[in-house]
Design an enzyme around this catalytic site. Structure first.
Site: not given
Ligand code: E4P
Length: 225
Positions: A85-87
């Protein structure tokens, strides 16, 4: 250095996998927008093609930490628990990274422009931090240097986080970071193709073919002799 393809078009991804040693796929909201379809439809097709354990990176777009965490849960529910998950590393993003890391989620800290953003994301538990090499260059700083500094900061502080260098304009930038041994680079297909484009190589291959054809006849190969 892992070589990841930064794209969402399945046909082009398949082509890249057929020709090059690719280790995974990254996307961002702008890349998904180019496909003009439901993002989960596009991402599920990519997941099916690369396999359930391969690296697939998908970005959250929520503005506050609690919503980012909920979005991360949905992304992993739809695309599998191995999905990164890219945050984005904003104040809210760091809060979300801390919460998601505590749950054991694979996190790619993204929109990294500074060494300190990456350091904080690493300490918060991100698996990767993605400095935007070309975009950093475009604001008058040195993207390659930022990526190298981040690599050094992680190693010297015993953080497990790796650099996932992103936003490349040319193959020279990729080469610089491969020489430095950063963990991964995510690169658009056209720039990956540029890694092997060299007139001298084409000339050498043509000359070998010509000589061989003189020996065995036009269009002949070692299969025919
Ligand atoms: C990857 O994580 C980034 O979203 C991407 O590499 C940005 O690339 P761009 O600057 O070419 O849009």
């Amino acid at each position: 250095m892992k070589l990841i393809v930064d794209f969402a078009n399945l046909d082009r991804i398949k082509e890249m996998y057929a020709y090059y040693p690719i280790d995974g796929v990254t996307t961002n909201p702008s890349i998904l927008a180019k496909e003009g379809k439901n993002p989960y439809e596009v991402l599920k097709a990519i997941r099916k093609f690369i396999g359930k354990d391969a690296e697939l990176h998908v970005q959250v777009v929520s503005k506050d930490a609690e919503s980012m965490v909920r979005e991360a849960h949905k992304i992993q529910q739809e695309l599998g628990p191995s999905t990164y998950v890219k945050v984005p590393v904003s104040r809210e993003g760091l809060k979300a990274i801390k919460a998601l890391a505590a749950e054991g989620t694979n996190i790619t800290a993204t929109a990294v422009y500074t060494q300190m953003q990456a350091y904080l994301a690493g300490k918060a538990g991100a698996s990767y931090a993605a400095p935007y090499v070309n975009r950093i260059d475009n604001i008058g700083a040195d993207g390659i240097k930022v990526a190298k500094d981040i690599h050094d900061i992680f190693k010297k502080n015993d953080l497990k986080t790796e650099v996932l260098a992103a936003s490349f304009k040319n193959s020279q930038q990729v080469l610089e970071l491969a020489k430095y041994g950063v963990g991964a680079a995510t690169v658009a297909p056209d720039v990956i193709e540029g890694l092997i484009k060299l007139d001298a190589v084409d000339c050498a291959i043509k000359a070998f073919t010509k000589d061989f054809e003189k020996l065995c006849g036009e269009g002949k190969t070692m299969l025919d002799c």
